[in-house]
Write a protein that holds these residues in place. Sequence first.
Motif, PDB file in Angstrom:
ATOM      1  N   ILE A  32       1.737   4.145  -4.190  1.00  0.00           N
ATOM      2  CA  ILE A  32       1.398   3.864  -2.789  1.00  0.00           C
ATOM      3  C   ILE A  32       1.686   5.083  -1.915  1.00  0.00           C
ATOM      4  O   ILE A  32       1.006   5.328  -0.915  1.00  0.00           O
ATOM      5  N   ALA A  33       2.687   5.876  -2.299  1.00  0.00           N
ATOM      6  CA  ALA A  33       3.051   7.041  -1.501  1.00  0.00           C
ATOM      7  C   ALA A  33       1.951   8.099  -1.486  1.00  0.00           C
ATOM      8  O   ALA A  33       1.753   8.772  -0.472  1.00  0.00           O
ATOM      9  N   TYR A  34       1.240   8.256  -2.626  1.00  0.00           N
ATOM     10  CA  TYR A  34       0.277   9.366  -2.655  1.00  0.00           C
ATOM     11  C   TYR A  34      -1.187   8.950  -2.718  1.00  0.00           C
ATOM     12  O   TYR A  34      -2.060   9.699  -2.266  1.00  0.00           O
ATOM     13  N   VAL A  35      -1.514   7.778  -3.265  1.00  0.00           N
ATOM     14  CA  VAL A  35      -2.934   7.428  -3.408  1.00  0.00           C
ATOM     15  C   VAL A  35      -3.642   7.306  -2.054  1.00  0.00           C
ATOM     16  O   VAL A  35      -4.675   7.951  -1.834  1.00  0.00           O
ATOM     17  N   LEU A  87       5.485   0.585   3.346  1.00  0.00           N
ATOM     18  CA  LEU A  87       5.169  -0.030   2.063  1.00  0.00           C
ATOM     19  C   LEU A  87       5.914   0.651   0.909  1.00  0.00           C
ATOM     20  O   LEU A  87       6.381  -0.004  -0.020  1.00  0.00           O
ATOM     21  N   VAL A  88       6.034   1.980   0.982  1.00  0.00           N
ATOM     22  CA  VAL A  88       6.739   2.711  -0.067  1.00  0.00           C
ATOM     23  C   VAL A  88       8.205   2.307  -0.113  1.00  0.00           C
ATOM     24  O   VAL A  88       8.760   1.999  -1.177  1.00  0.00           O
ATOM     25  N   LEU A 100       7.576  -2.452  -9.656  1.00  0.00           N
ATOM     26  CA  LEU A 100       7.258  -2.401  -8.235  1.00  0.00           C
ATOM     27  C   LEU A 100       7.611  -1.040  -7.649  1.00  0.00           C
ATOM     28  O   LEU A 100       6.859  -0.493  -6.828  1.00  0.00           O
ATOM     29  N   ALA A 101       8.738  -0.469  -8.078  1.00  0.00           N
ATOM     30  CA  ALA A 101       9.139   0.844  -7.584  1.00  0.00           C
ATOM     31  C   ALA A 101       8.154   1.924  -8.025  1.00  0.00           C
ATOM     32  O   ALA A 101       7.812   2.821  -7.241  1.00  0.00           O
ATOM     33  N   VAL A 102       7.698   1.859  -9.273  1.00  0.00           N
ATOM     34  CA  VAL A 102       6.700   2.819  -9.744  1.00  0.00           C
ATOM     35  C   VAL A 102       5.413   2.668  -8.934  1.00  0.00           C
ATOM     36  O   VAL A 102       4.758   3.650  -8.574  1.00  0.00           O
ATOM     37  N   ALA A 103       5.055   1.415  -8.635  1.00  0.00           N
ATOM     38  CA  ALA A 103       3.896   1.185  -7.766  1.00  0.00           C
ATOM     39  C   ALA A 103       4.129   1.796  -6.390  1.00  0.00           C
ATOM     40  O   ALA A 103       3.192   2.306  -5.759  1.00  0.00           O
ATOM     41  N   THR A 156       9.367  10.025   2.474  1.00  0.00           N
ATOM     42  CA  THR A 156       8.970   9.073   3.507  1.00  0.00           C
ATOM     43  C   THR A 156       8.995   9.715   4.889  1.00  0.00           C
ATOM     44  O   THR A 156       8.075   9.529   5.702  1.00  0.00           O
ATOM     45  N   ALA A 157      10.036  10.501   5.156  1.00  0.00           N
ATOM     46  CA  ALA A 157      10.127  11.173   6.455  1.00  0.00           C
ATOM     47  C   ALA A 157       8.961  12.143   6.651  1.00  0.00           C
ATOM     48  O   ALA A 157       8.370  12.214   7.735  1.00  0.00           O
ATOM     49  N   LEU A 158       8.600  12.877   5.601  1.00  0.00           N
ATOM     50  CA  LEU A 158       7.525  13.851   5.726  1.00  0.00           C
ATOM     51  C   LEU A 158       6.153  13.192   5.853  1.00  0.00           C
ATOM     52  O   LEU A 158       5.237  13.774   6.436  1.00  0.00           O
ATOM     53  N   LEU A 159       5.998  11.998   5.301  1.00  0.00           N
ATOM     54  CA  LEU A 159       4.740  11.276   5.501  1.00  0.00           C
ATOM     55  C   LEU A 159       4.442  11.093   6.985  1.00  0.00           C
ATOM     56  O   LEU A 159       3.286  11.142   7.412  1.00  0.00           O
ATOM     57  N   LEU A 160       5.498  10.877   7.750  1.00  0.00           N
ATOM     58  CA  LEU A 160       5.324  10.624   9.181  1.00  0.00           C
ATOM     59  C   LEU A 160       5.008  11.885   9.971  1.00  0.00           C
ATOM     60  O   LEU A 160       4.672  11.806  11.154  1.00  0.00           O
ATOM     61  N   VAL A 161       5.100  13.043   9.299  1.00  0.00           N
ATOM     62  CA  VAL A 161       4.865  14.321   9.975  1.00  0.00           C
ATOM     63  C   VAL A 161       3.449  14.826   9.741  1.00  0.00           C
ATOM     64  O   VAL A 161       2.927  15.607  10.543  1.00  0.00           O
ATOM     65  N   VAL A 162       2.806  14.386   8.653  1.00  0.00           N
ATOM     66  CA  VAL A 162       1.544  14.980   8.217  1.00  0.00           C
ATOM     67  C   VAL A 162       0.496  14.983   9.324  1.00  0.00           C
ATOM     68  O   VAL A 162      -0.156  16.003   9.581  1.00  0.00           O
ATOM     69  N   ASP A 163       0.286  13.838   9.978  1.00  0.00           N
ATOM     70  CA  ASP A 163      -0.792  13.781  10.974  1.00  0.00           C
ATOM     71  C   ASP A 163      -0.506  14.628  12.205  1.00  0.00           C
ATOM     72  O   ASP A 163      -1.401  14.912  12.998  1.00  0.00           O
TER      73      ASP A 163
END
Length: 399
Positions: free
Chosen positions: A28-31, A180-181, A21-24, A94-101
């Motif tokens: 989920i983080a990049y796909v 989800l990540v 699940l962790a590998v998944a 995870t923190a940087l995901l929230l910055v991208v947009d």
Amino acid sequence: MADGLTALQRQSPRFLLLYALAVAGGAIAYVPLLTILLPVMVEAAAGPQGVTWLAYVAFAGAVAASLGNIAFGWLSDRTGTRRPWIVAGLAGSTALLLVVDRVVGNLPLLLVTLVVWQVFLNMMLGPLSAWAGDLVPDHQKGVLGGLLAFAPALGALSGTLVTFPGVAAPDERLGMVAFLVVAAVLPVLLLGRPRPFPHLMVNPPEGEAGPLAGPHRIVARMWLARLLVQVAESALFAYLYMWLRSIAPETPDSVAAQVFGVVLLSSVPVTLLVGRWADRTGQAILPLGLAAVICCAALLGMSQATSLEQAMAGYAVFGLAAAVFLALHSAQTLRVLPRPQSRGRDLGLFNLTNTVPSLIMPGLTLAMVPVFGFAGLFLVLALLAGLASLLLLVFRNPK
């Protein structure tokens, strides 16, 4: 053979499931971001320049991912611990995901953000990959490979989920991905409680490593075989829709997505069955070689396809065989690495087979398709898969 082993000689099912699940969670983080969300955001922000922006981002991201995976795998080797690196990588990415947009309209800032995001993501992924080598005995590597087949399937499913109408607004999608990540990765860190296997951290005595551990020529063959199959898989992933449209111009874009999804979901039970068979019989490498043979045969069939039905059938066979190959290869690679003390670094070098194809595939496609069409490209890819099968089928499989 794996039969007759006691529970103490096996890693717990709970850890194996939570680890998968962790590998998944890594997928989920990049796909969703790289295949759907980022292209949509860049197109809206950059218009006609969007393709150029995405090319710069993809190249810089591939380089950062490659170097980061090697570096943090090595650092987790040197520190002798994996968990702190996984936690730090999870938090940072995870923190940087929230910055991208928020930076998508500024190309230099977007490039920097995504490069740093790739660094943090691979701070998590590199040590996470090596952790399985520390804790999963060889007689469970096949089952581990089967469980790892969930990762690409859940990665693709997460992309479908966050973009499904009514599930999340455009400005909420990256937040949903981040949630989800975290939900996928944290359980193994908090609840996994793996059994230790000290012998997995010690070099085997000289002469007792067995035919699948230690010799560098075997490591090189495994690395090259995966690279060859990954080049073929990456080309099909990127150009499947265009190829289907070249055969049947009326093909809707949903067809490619549906075929891709069915293949990924079907690969999970097939990989579990094949991995379990490999564990029971001790045939670790044979399934990989046979899967590469099937990839080669399917690509040859695809090169001759003249109807949409033939094309989809050929891709379904190829996609299933490639998914089985890649999932089982990820697990069985842990058998052949020569030194437990450098496992993280060595897996980082193996990870180059995941990133280098994205640099090779565009040039190969541009060289072949305009002159020879997709049929010529598929013949070259079939040759690559055939070479991979030869590299693997010369192994003597341990009993």
